[in-house]
Write a protein that holds these residues in place. Structure first.
Motif, PDB file in Angstrom:
ATOM      1  N   GLU A 115     -26.659  18.674 -14.236  1.00  0.00           N
ATOM      2  CA  GLU A 115     -26.030  17.840 -13.284  1.00  0.00           C
ATOM      3  C   GLU A 115     -24.678  17.500 -14.182  1.00  0.00           C
ATOM      4  OE1 GLU A 115     -26.074  13.069 -12.071  1.00  0.00           O
ATOM      5  OE2 GLU A 115     -27.979  14.063 -12.545  1.00  0.00           O
ATOM      6  N   ARG A 116     -24.757  17.540 -15.588  1.00  0.00           N
ATOM      7  CA  ARG A 116     -23.421  17.229 -16.109  1.00  0.00           C
ATOM      8  C   ARG A 116     -22.387  18.323 -16.247  1.00  0.00           C
ATOM      9  NH1 ARG A 116     -24.328  15.730 -22.531  1.00  0.00           N
ATOM     10  NH2 ARG A 116     -25.224  13.848 -21.321  1.00  0.00           N
ATOM     11  N   ASP A 117     -22.914  19.670 -16.241  1.00  0.00           N
ATOM     12  CA  ASP A 117     -21.930  20.731 -16.018  1.00  0.00           C
ATOM     13  C   ASP A 117     -21.597  20.772 -14.498  1.00  0.00           C
ATOM     14  OD1 ASP A 117     -22.607  21.403 -18.646  1.00  0.00           O
ATOM     15  OD2 ASP A 117     -24.205  22.850 -18.039  1.00  0.00           O
ATOM     16  N   ASP A 118     -22.078  20.375 -13.554  1.00  0.00           N
ATOM     17  CA  ASP A 118     -21.809  20.317 -12.320  1.00  0.00           C
ATOM     18  C   ASP A 118     -20.624  19.273 -12.127  1.00  0.00           C
ATOM     19  OD1 ASP A 118     -22.172  21.092  -9.507  1.00  0.00           O
ATOM     20  OD2 ASP A 118     -23.366  19.584  -9.167  1.00  0.00           O
ATOM     21  N   THR A 119     -20.754  18.041 -12.686  1.00  0.00           N
ATOM     22  CA  THR A 119     -19.593  17.337 -12.648  1.00  0.00           C
ATOM     23  C   THR A 119     -18.572  17.516 -13.469  1.00  0.00           C
ATOM     24  OG1 THR A 119     -21.322  15.434 -12.786  1.00  0.00           O
ATOM     25  CG2 THR A 119     -19.326  14.630 -13.144  1.00  0.00           C
ATOM     26  N   ARG A 120     -18.711  18.310 -14.525  1.00  0.00           N
ATOM     27  CA  ARG A 120     -17.454  18.759 -15.435  1.00  0.00           C
ATOM     28  C   ARG A 120     -16.715  19.753 -14.346  1.00  0.00           C
ATOM     29  NH1 ARG A 120     -20.225  20.691 -19.465  1.00  0.00           N
ATOM     30  NH2 ARG A 120     -20.180  18.442 -20.604  1.00  0.00           N
ATOM     31  N   ALA A 121     -17.690  20.690 -13.782  1.00  0.00           N
ATOM     32  CA  ALA A 121     -16.756  21.817 -12.966  1.00  0.00           C
ATOM     33  C   ALA A 121     -16.177  21.243 -12.086  1.00  0.00           C
ATOM     34  CB  ALA A 121     -17.869  22.792 -12.541  1.00  0.00           C
ATOM     35  N   ALA A 122     -16.856  20.007 -11.431  1.00  0.00           N
ATOM     36  CA  ALA A 122     -15.897  19.425 -10.078  1.00  0.00           C
ATOM     37  C   ALA A 122     -14.564  18.626 -10.688  1.00  0.00           C
ATOM     38  CB  ALA A 122     -16.820  18.683  -9.438  1.00  0.00           C
ATOM     39  N   ARG A 123     -14.804  18.081 -11.964  1.00  0.00           N
ATOM     40  CA  ARG A 123     -13.591  17.254 -12.244  1.00  0.00           C
ATOM     41  C   ARG A 123     -12.517  18.589 -12.676  1.00  0.00           C
ATOM     42  NH1 ARG A 123     -14.485  12.257 -13.486  1.00  0.00           N
ATOM     43  NH2 ARG A 123     -16.785  11.584 -13.694  1.00  0.00           N
ATOM     44  N   ALA A 124     -13.038  19.725 -13.140  1.00  0.00           N
ATOM     45  CA  ALA A 124     -11.807  20.770 -13.444  1.00  0.00           C
ATOM     46  C   ALA A 124     -11.201  21.244 -12.216  1.00  0.00           C
ATOM     47  CB  ALA A 124     -12.653  21.905 -14.163  1.00  0.00           C
TER      48      ALA A 124
ATOM     49  N   ARG B  73      -9.492  10.932  -7.275  1.00  0.00           N
ATOM     50  CA  ARG B  73     -10.422  10.307  -8.473  1.00  0.00           C
ATOM     51  C   ARG B  73     -11.725  10.812  -7.805  1.00  0.00           C
ATOM     52  NH1 ARG B  73     -12.835   5.574  -9.907  1.00  0.00           N
ATOM     53  NH2 ARG B  73     -11.856   4.607  -7.911  1.00  0.00           N
ATOM     54  N   LEU B  74     -12.205  11.593  -8.620  1.00  0.00           N
ATOM     55  CA  LEU B  74     -13.916  11.982  -8.686  1.00  0.00           C
ATOM     56  C   LEU B  74     -14.687  10.594  -8.592  1.00  0.00           C
ATOM     57  CD1 LEU B  74     -15.231  14.690  -7.899  1.00  0.00           C
ATOM     58  CD2 LEU B  74     -16.116  14.534 -10.094  1.00  0.00           C
ATOM     59  N   LEU B  75     -15.513  10.472  -7.503  1.00  0.00           N
ATOM     60  CA  LEU B  75     -16.553   9.396  -7.578  1.00  0.00           C
ATOM     61  C   LEU B  75     -17.788   9.840  -7.534  1.00  0.00           C
ATOM     62  CD1 LEU B  75     -15.121   7.169  -4.564  1.00  0.00           C
ATOM     63  CD2 LEU B  75     -14.780   6.821  -7.007  1.00  0.00           C
ATOM     64  N   ARG B  76     -18.578  10.604  -6.829  1.00  0.00           N
ATOM     65  CA  ARG B  76     -19.699  11.234  -7.063  1.00  0.00           C
ATOM     66  C   ARG B  76     -19.991  12.000  -5.926  1.00  0.00           C
ATOM     67  NH1 ARG B  76     -22.606   9.169  -2.515  1.00  0.00           N
ATOM     68  NH2 ARG B  76     -21.549   7.459  -1.212  1.00  0.00           N
ATOM     69  N   ARG B  77     -21.046  13.085  -6.150  1.00  0.00           N
ATOM     70  CA  ARG B  77     -21.582  14.073  -5.544  1.00  0.00           C
ATOM     71  C   ARG B  77     -22.367  13.441  -4.507  1.00  0.00           C
ATOM     72  NH1 ARG B  77     -23.780  20.267  -6.728  1.00  0.00           N
ATOM     73  NH2 ARG B  77     -24.462  20.656  -4.710  1.00  0.00           N
TER      74      ARG B  77
ATOM     75  N   LEU C 136     -14.306  11.448  -2.840  1.00  0.00           N
ATOM     76  CA  LEU C 136     -13.119  11.287  -3.566  1.00  0.00           C
ATOM     77  C   LEU C 136     -12.531   9.986  -3.327  1.00  0.00           C
ATOM     78  CD1 LEU C 136     -11.275  14.720  -3.276  1.00  0.00           C
ATOM     79  CD2 LEU C 136     -13.119  13.978  -5.198  1.00  0.00           C
ATOM     80  N   ASP C 137     -11.691   9.198  -4.327  1.00  0.00           N
ATOM     81  CA  ASP C 137     -10.822   8.029  -3.935  1.00  0.00           C
ATOM     82  C   ASP C 137      -9.571   8.437  -3.975  1.00  0.00           C
ATOM     83  OD1 ASP C 137     -10.386   5.397  -3.358  1.00  0.00           O
ATOM     84  OD2 ASP C 137     -10.500   4.765  -5.307  1.00  0.00           O
ATOM     85  N   GLY C 138      -8.462   8.077  -2.986  1.00  0.00           N
ATOM     86  CA  GLY C 138      -7.257   8.388  -3.141  1.00  0.00           C
ATOM     87  C   GLY C 138      -6.335   7.358  -3.634  1.00  0.00           C
ATOM     88  N   GLU C 139      -5.304   7.479  -4.115  1.00  0.00           N
ATOM     89  CA  GLU C 139      -4.395   6.475  -4.609  1.00  0.00           C
ATOM     90  C   GLU C 139      -4.038   5.215  -3.669  1.00  0.00           C
ATOM     91  OE1 GLU C 139      -0.699   7.511  -6.300  1.00  0.00           O
ATOM     92  OE2 GLU C 139      -0.614   9.042  -4.882  1.00  0.00           O
ATOM     93  N   ASP C 140      -4.375   5.607  -2.410  1.00  0.00           N
ATOM     94  CA  ASP C 140      -3.861   4.825  -1.142  1.00  0.00           C
ATOM     95  C   ASP C 140      -5.081   4.069  -0.795  1.00  0.00           C
ATOM     96  OD1 ASP C 140      -5.179   6.898  -0.080  1.00  0.00           O
ATOM     97  OD2 ASP C 140      -3.943   7.275   1.225  1.00  0.00           O
ATOM     98  N   GLY C 141      -6.301   4.323  -1.604  1.00  0.00           N
ATOM     99  CA  GLY C 141      -7.631   3.514  -1.102  1.00  0.00           C
ATOM    100  C   GLY C 141      -8.350   4.351  -0.058  1.00  0.00           C
ATOM    101  N   ARG C 142      -7.667   5.433   0.468  1.00  0.00           N
ATOM    102  CA  ARG C 142      -8.770   6.151   1.404  1.00  0.00           C
ATOM    103  C   ARG C 142      -9.381   7.199   0.695  1.00  0.00           C
ATOM    104  NH1 ARG C 142      -4.501   8.186   5.959  1.00  0.00           N
ATOM    105  NH2 ARG C 142      -3.499   8.819   3.932  1.00  0.00           N
ATOM    106  N   ARG C 143     -10.676   7.289   1.498  1.00  0.00           N
ATOM    107  CA  ARG C 143     -11.545   8.195   0.626  1.00  0.00           C
ATOM    108  C   ARG C 143     -11.300   9.694   1.333  1.00  0.00           C
ATOM    109  NH1 ARG C 143     -15.930   5.148  -1.430  1.00  0.00           N
ATOM    110  NH2 ARG C 143     -14.913   3.545  -2.589  1.00  0.00           N
ATOM    111  N   ALA C 144     -11.764  10.751   0.668  1.00  0.00           N
ATOM    112  CA  ALA C 144     -11.835  11.887   1.028  1.00  0.00           C
ATOM    113  C   ALA C 144     -12.723  12.689   0.269  1.00  0.00           C
ATOM    114  CB  ALA C 144     -10.392  12.617   0.458  1.00  0.00           C
ATOM    115  N   VAL C 145     -12.924  13.924   0.642  1.00  0.00           N
ATOM    116  CA  VAL C 145     -14.044  14.977   0.259  1.00  0.00           C
ATOM    117  C   VAL C 145     -13.627  15.944  -0.165  1.00  0.00           C
ATOM    118  CG1 VAL C 145     -16.391  16.018   0.978  1.00  0.00           C
ATOM    119  CG2 VAL C 145     -15.582  13.700   2.094  1.00  0.00           C
ATOM    120  N   LEU C 146     -14.224  16.655  -1.632  1.00  0.00           N
ATOM    121  CA  LEU C 146     -13.873  17.867  -2.104  1.00  0.00           C
ATOM    122  C   LEU C 146     -14.809  18.640  -2.095  1.00  0.00           C
ATOM    123  CD1 LEU C 146     -12.345  19.656  -4.062  1.00  0.00           C
ATOM    124  CD2 LEU C 146     -13.601  18.606  -5.960  1.00  0.00           C
TER     125      LEU C 146
END
Length: 293
Positions: free
Chosen positions: A3-12, A26-30, A42-52
């Motif tokens: 899980e830690r490596d998974d999060t690190r990869a997503a952040r990269a 900004r990464l929030l959670r899987r 994801l959280d955008g700077e305008d407050g809207r959510r998105a998905v990576l």
């Protein structure tokens, strides 16, 4: 991957997305349990959510980029798949896309009402034809006529349930003989309840659409029929609707491809729930066989 490596990869990956597209997500959670790629809120700077969404398979990067044009085309036609806000390939060769977040959740079980909604959605696939060069009908025809033994052998090698399924599928193919698969529709390629979002009694989103192409919507009906949690009424509704597309032989051929490929996939990834579902696949194949002339 832990899980830690998974999060690190997503952040990269997200760091590269932000750099390439001038965004500040900004990464929030899987929030899924995907096997081949993850979906990250994801959280955008305008407050809207998105998905990576990103894929650890470098060979899939080209398809993700190719799919962007097809996604835009079907969205212009009113198809309810979320807008892609960014798409590309990172320096490591991993493909990614960022899509808008939409309200809704996937159904835990598909009953009569959910089946009605899904049939209505699948019928909008008619004539949409987003990418004729990526033809799912041609793919199925090649698999079933030119290379069926390879897939059958792989499925049979998974164990007793796999061999039983292969037996029923062989009868299904023999019952219909050569089948000409139509084309010209939108094909999602992985049209399962987990990729459909419902909200307030309507379909609010169709996700995990990177594999989309052209072909016959009967393939998506066949994929949906391979899902685990369908009530008997939903199975009948979906089977009837798939048969209306081009007769019973077309969805039968598509179902053989879907079922055998799924059998190999769940064993390769050791997905216990999917492995337990193989008996259900055999039952659904037997249902289709019962409709053969």
């Amino acid at each position: 991957m832990s899980e830690r490596d998974d999060t690190r990869a997503a952040r990269a990956v997200l760091d590269e997305v932000n750099l390439a597209h001038g965004t500040r997500f900004r990464l929030l959670r899987r929030f899924d349990d995907g096997v081949q790629s993850g979906a990250w809120l994801l959280d955008g700077e305008d407050g809207r959510r998105a998905v990576l969404k990103w894929s650890p398979s470098r060979s899939w990067a080209g398809q993700i980029e190719r799919a962007a044009g097809a996604v835009a085309k079907v969205r212009d036609a009113g198809y309810p798949t979320p807008e892609w806000l960014a798409v590309g390939t990172g320096t490591g060769g991993f493909g990614y896309q960022v899509q808008a977040s939409v309200p809704g959740r996937s159904p835990d079980r598909v009953g009569a009402e959910e089946a009605r909604l899904l049939v209505g959605l699948l019928e909008t696939h008619t004539g949409l034809d987003p990418d004729p060069r990526r033809d799912w009908s041609r793919f199925v025809a090649e698999q079933m006529s030119g290379h069926p033994d390879g897939l059958r052998r792989q499925a049979a090698a998974t164990g007793t349930a796999g061999r039983e399924l292969v037996g029923v599928c062989a009868q299904l193919l023999a019952a219909y003989g050569p089948v000409a698969l139509p084309t010209g529709d939108l094909v999602h390629g992985d049209f399962r309840p987990g990729n459909i979002l419902l909200d307030a009694g309507r379909v609010s989103g169709v996700v995990d659409i990177e594999a989309l192409g052209s072909g016959t919507r009967a393939f998506d009906y066949a994929t949906l029929l391979s899902a685990e949690d369908l009530t008997p009424e939903a199975v009948r509704t979906l089977s009837d609707a798939g048969t209306r597309v081009a007769g019973p032989g077309v969805p039968a051929y598509c179902f053989v491809q879907v079922a055998l490929d799924l059998t190999v996939f769940v064993h390769r990834h050791r997905l216990e729930r999917g492995i337990r579902n193989l008996s259900t696949l055999a039952e659904r194949a037997a249902l289709l066989l019962s409709r053969a002339p």
